[in-house]
Every structure is written in C-alpha cells, then in structure tokens.
Design a protein around this motif. Structure first.
Motif, mmCIF file in Angstrom:
data_model
loop_
_atom_site.group_PDB
_atom_site.id
_atom_site.type_symbol
_atom_site.label_atom_id
_atom_site.label_comp_id
_atom_site.label_asym_id
_atom_site.label_seq_id
_atom_site.Cartn_x
_atom_site.Cartn_y
_atom_site.Cartn_z
ATOM 1 N N THR A 11 57.109 50.607 31.771
ATOM 2 C CA THR A 11 57.157 51.921 31.139
ATOM 3 C C THR A 11 58.557 52.522 31.217
ATOM 4 N N ASP A 12 59.431 51.917 32.027
ATOM 5 C CA ASP A 12 60.771 52.453 32.239
ATOM 6 C C ASP A 12 61.573 51.382 32.973
ATOM 7 N N THR A 13 62.810 51.693 33.277
ATOM 8 C CA THR A 13 63.632 50.776 34.051
ATOM 9 C C THR A 13 63.567 51.148 35.534
ATOM 10 N N GLY A 14 63.751 50.168 36.407
ATOM 11 C CA GLY A 14 63.781 50.419 37.835
ATOM 12 C C GLY A 14 62.458 50.810 38.444
ATOM 13 N N ILE A 15 61.355 50.293 37.894
ATOM 14 C CA ILE A 15 60.029 50.697 38.386
ATOM 15 C C ILE A 15 59.340 49.610 39.210
ATOM 16 N N ARG A 133 54.925 52.725 37.323
ATOM 17 C CA ARG A 133 54.983 53.308 38.656
ATOM 18 C C ARG A 133 53.954 54.431 38.754
ATOM 19 N N THR A 134 53.630 54.826 39.973
ATOM 20 C CA THR A 134 52.605 55.862 40.167
ATOM 21 C C THR A 134 53.204 57.249 40.355
ATOM 22 N N MET A 135 54.488 57.401 40.128
ATOM 23 C CA MET A 135 55.152 58.696 40.323
ATOM 24 C C MET A 135 54.830 59.668 39.184
ATOM 25 N N LEU A 136 55.229 60.925 39.391
ATOM 26 C CA LEU A 136 55.019 61.964 38.394
ATOM 27 C C LEU A 136 55.622 61.549 37.050
ATOM 28 N N GLY A 137 54.870 61.747 35.983
ATOM 29 C CA GLY A 137 55.313 61.376 34.642
ATOM 30 C C GLY A 137 54.727 60.083 34.139
ATOM 31 N N THR A 138 54.013 59.374 35.012
ATOM 32 C CA THR A 138 53.548 58.044 34.613
ATOM 33 C C THR A 138 52.466 58.092 33.547
ATOM 34 N N ILE A 139 51.665 59.161 33.497
ATOM 35 C CA ILE A 139 50.616 59.230 32.470
ATOM 36 C C ILE A 139 51.254 59.247 31.088
ATOM 37 N N ASN A 140 52.199 60.120 30.899
ATOM 38 C CA ASN A 140 52.884 60.210 29.605
ATOM 39 C C ASN A 140 53.588 58.907 29.249
ATOM 40 N N HIS A 141 54.375 58.379 30.165
ATOM 41 C CA HIS A 141 55.130 57.151 29.886
ATOM 42 C C HIS A 141 54.200 55.980 29.585
ATOM 43 N N SER A 142 53.112 55.898 30.331
ATOM 44 C CA SER A 142 52.187 54.774 30.143
ATOM 45 C C SER A 142 51.461 54.864 28.809
ATOM 46 N N LEU A 143 50.948 56.050 28.485
ATOM 47 C CA LEU A 143 50.203 56.205 27.229
ATOM 48 C C LEU A 143 51.103 55.995 26.015
ATOM 49 N N ILE A 159 47.074 46.920 32.868
ATOM 50 C CA ILE A 159 48.174 47.665 33.465
ATOM 51 C C ILE A 159 48.210 47.411 34.964
ATOM 52 N N ALA A 160 49.398 47.186 35.482
ATOM 53 C CA ALA A 160 49.612 46.974 36.910
ATOM 54 C C ALA A 160 50.467 48.123 37.426
ATOM 55 N N PHE A 161 49.995 48.792 38.452
ATOM 56 C CA PHE A 161 50.731 49.921 39.010
ATOM 57 C C PHE A 161 51.587 49.458 40.188
ATOM 58 N N VAL A 162 52.677 50.178 40.415
ATOM 59 C CA VAL A 162 53.566 49.909 41.536
ATOM 60 C C VAL A 162 53.847 51.228 42.240
ATOM 61 N N GLY A 163 53.607 51.288 43.548
ATOM 62 C CA GLY A 163 53.896 52.503 44.311
ATOM 63 C C GLY A 163 52.736 52.920 45.183
ATOM 64 N N ASP A 164 52.839 54.108 45.737
ATOM 65 C CA ASP A 164 51.759 54.666 46.545
ATOM 66 C C ASP A 164 50.564 55.000 45.658
ATOM 67 N N PRO A 165 49.347 54.999 46.213
ATOM 68 C CA PRO A 165 48.169 55.271 45.382
ATOM 69 C C PRO A 165 48.145 56.703 44.859
ATOM 70 N N VAL A 166 47.886 56.841 43.563
ATOM 71 C CA VAL A 166 47.646 58.147 42.937
ATOM 72 C C VAL A 166 46.422 57.935 42.048
ATOM 73 N N GLU A 167 45.263 58.073 42.632
ATOM 74 C CA GLU A 167 44.025 57.648 41.989
ATOM 75 C C GLU A 167 43.790 58.317 40.645
ATOM 76 N N PRO A 186 51.708 47.884 46.435
ATOM 77 C CA PRO A 186 52.212 48.982 47.263
ATOM 78 C C PRO A 186 53.692 48.816 47.574
ATOM 79 N N PRO A 187 54.346 49.887 48.016
ATOM 80 C CA PRO A 187 55.741 49.752 48.456
ATOM 81 C C PRO A 187 55.831 48.786 49.636
ATOM 82 N N LEU A 188 56.854 47.957 49.660
ATOM 83 C CA LEU A 188 57.039 46.973 50.731
ATOM 84 C C LEU A 188 58.423 47.167 51.348
ATOM 85 N N ASP A 189 58.443 47.391 52.640
ATOM 86 C CA ASP A 189 59.706 47.566 53.350
ATOM 87 C C ASP A 189 59.586 46.903 54.723
ATOM 88 N N PRO A 190 60.242 45.752 54.905
ATOM 89 C CA PRO A 190 61.181 45.128 53.969
ATOM 90 C C PRO A 190 60.454 44.355 52.873
#
Length: 210
Positions: A11-15, A133-143, A159-167, A186-190
């Motif tokens: 849906t964007d770059t760097g996601i 990604r599951t961050m703010l704005g993802t509904i608009n970008h995804s649709l 659709i595959a999500f990346v990030g913390d859960p936002v049900e 989910p986020p992975l560190d490292p």
C-alpha cells in the motif's frame, strides 16, 4: 511442479513488503524476483536482503531486470540513469514451482510515464498479495490499492498485515473490500531469519498460498 507465480505488492513504501516477501518465499521454497530495484541501501538490494532473511539458496534469488541507482520512483530513477524500462524485459521468469515477485512501493508507482505497477500486474495475470501496515491511515491506503487492482482485473489472493495488531482496522478493510485476511506479521526485533521463519509459520497458513 507447475509454474506458480505470486505477486507481492504494498500500500506504500517502507511498510515491510520485502520482509514479508522473504518470509513467503522461504516458507514456499520458492524462487524470488524483484524485477526493478530503485536505489541501494546500506544493507544492499532487496534481493540481497531476501537471500539473507529467507534462507533460500542463492540461486533461487534471481537477478533484477533493472538495478537503478537513485532511490525514487522507478520511472524517474531510470530516466536519471539514462534509460527506459522495457516491458519486454519484465516477462516473468519461468521456473519450476512458486515464484514470488516483489513490486516497488505501492500499486500505482509508475514504471514509465505511461505505465504503473498495477498495469504490469494486469499483464502478468498472476494473483497478488497486498501487504499493508497496521498504522493509522491503512484503511484508506488499503481500500484505494484494492480499487486500483480491481479496476485492472488483477486477481487478489488476499491481504497480509505487518505491525502490531489493530483488529478493527484489519477487519474493516477485509469486510469492506471483500478480501481474505491472510494473517499478520508482527514486529521483530532483532529481525533475523529464524525469528522471521517462526513468525510466518505462527501467523499464516501455507495452504492459502498454495
């Protein structure tokens, strides 16, 4: 095994699209191909990152058709390098089994002054996984991304999500667009190959991509 291409777009770059593509390719034992690389970061090209993260043999990570120097939209990066992207060089490589093909940025990123990635996906005719990604704005970008794909009759695997859960966001996108929720990475560190492999296995069903 028959040739089975899967397109991974975002849906964007760097996601997290490249990380997801690495996980998917590794889980499927697929070949991986990013036809156009625009800009090379400190950790190398996306193909080099996938070779490291996926655990695939290096011969399964195919060379780019174009490796451009400037980190910007491929159409402009190509112009800066003094060339034009030839669609004939973007034909899908024929391999045995799965081929995971990664786009660049979002679905309407231009490959030329007249063609977007979504147009190229339509010419390939292969199913697409949209990474969001599951961050703010993802509904608009995804649709919007799903509408752009459907306007070109591009088949959407899910659709595959990346990030913390936002049900609510995840469920709303899938319900409003009528697309399958494949899972969430989910986020992975490292971020390292074993952790990525385990996270994909825990959050996705391989049969959804078979």
């Amino acid at each position: 095994m028959p040739f089975r291409p899967i397109i991974v777009t975002g849906t964007d770059t760097g996601i997290g699209k490249t990380v997801f593509a690495a996980a998917l390719a590794g889980a499927l034992g697929a070949h991986y191909w990013k036809p156009v690389q625009a800009g090379i970061e400190d950790e190398g090209t996306d193909a080099q990152r996938v070779a490291h993260l996926s655990g695939l043999p290096r011969e399964r990570v195919l060379d780019e058709a174009y490796c451009l120097q400037t980190p910007c939209s491929p159409h402009l990066a190509a112009e800066i390098d003094g060339l034009a992207i030839d669609p004939a060089r973007l034909s899908l490589p024929k391999v045995e089994g799965h081929l995971v093909v990664e786009g660049a940025g979002g679905v309407l990123v231009p490959l030329s002054r007249s063609q977007t990635y979504a147009d190229q996906f339509a010419s390939w005719g292969a199913p697409v996984v949209l990474v969001a990604r599951t961050m703010l704005g993802t509904i608009n970008h995804s649709l919007l991304s799903i509408e752009a794909l459907r306007a070109r009759s591009v088949p959407i695997l899910g659709i595959a999500f990346v990030g913390d859960p936002v049900e609510d966001s995840e469920a709303t996108i899938c319900a409003m667009a009528g697309v399958k929720r494949l899972g969430r990475l989910p986020p992975l560190d490292p971020l390292e190959p074993g952790a990525l492999r385990a996270a994909f296995a825990a959050n996705f069903r391989l049969e959804d991509f078979a």
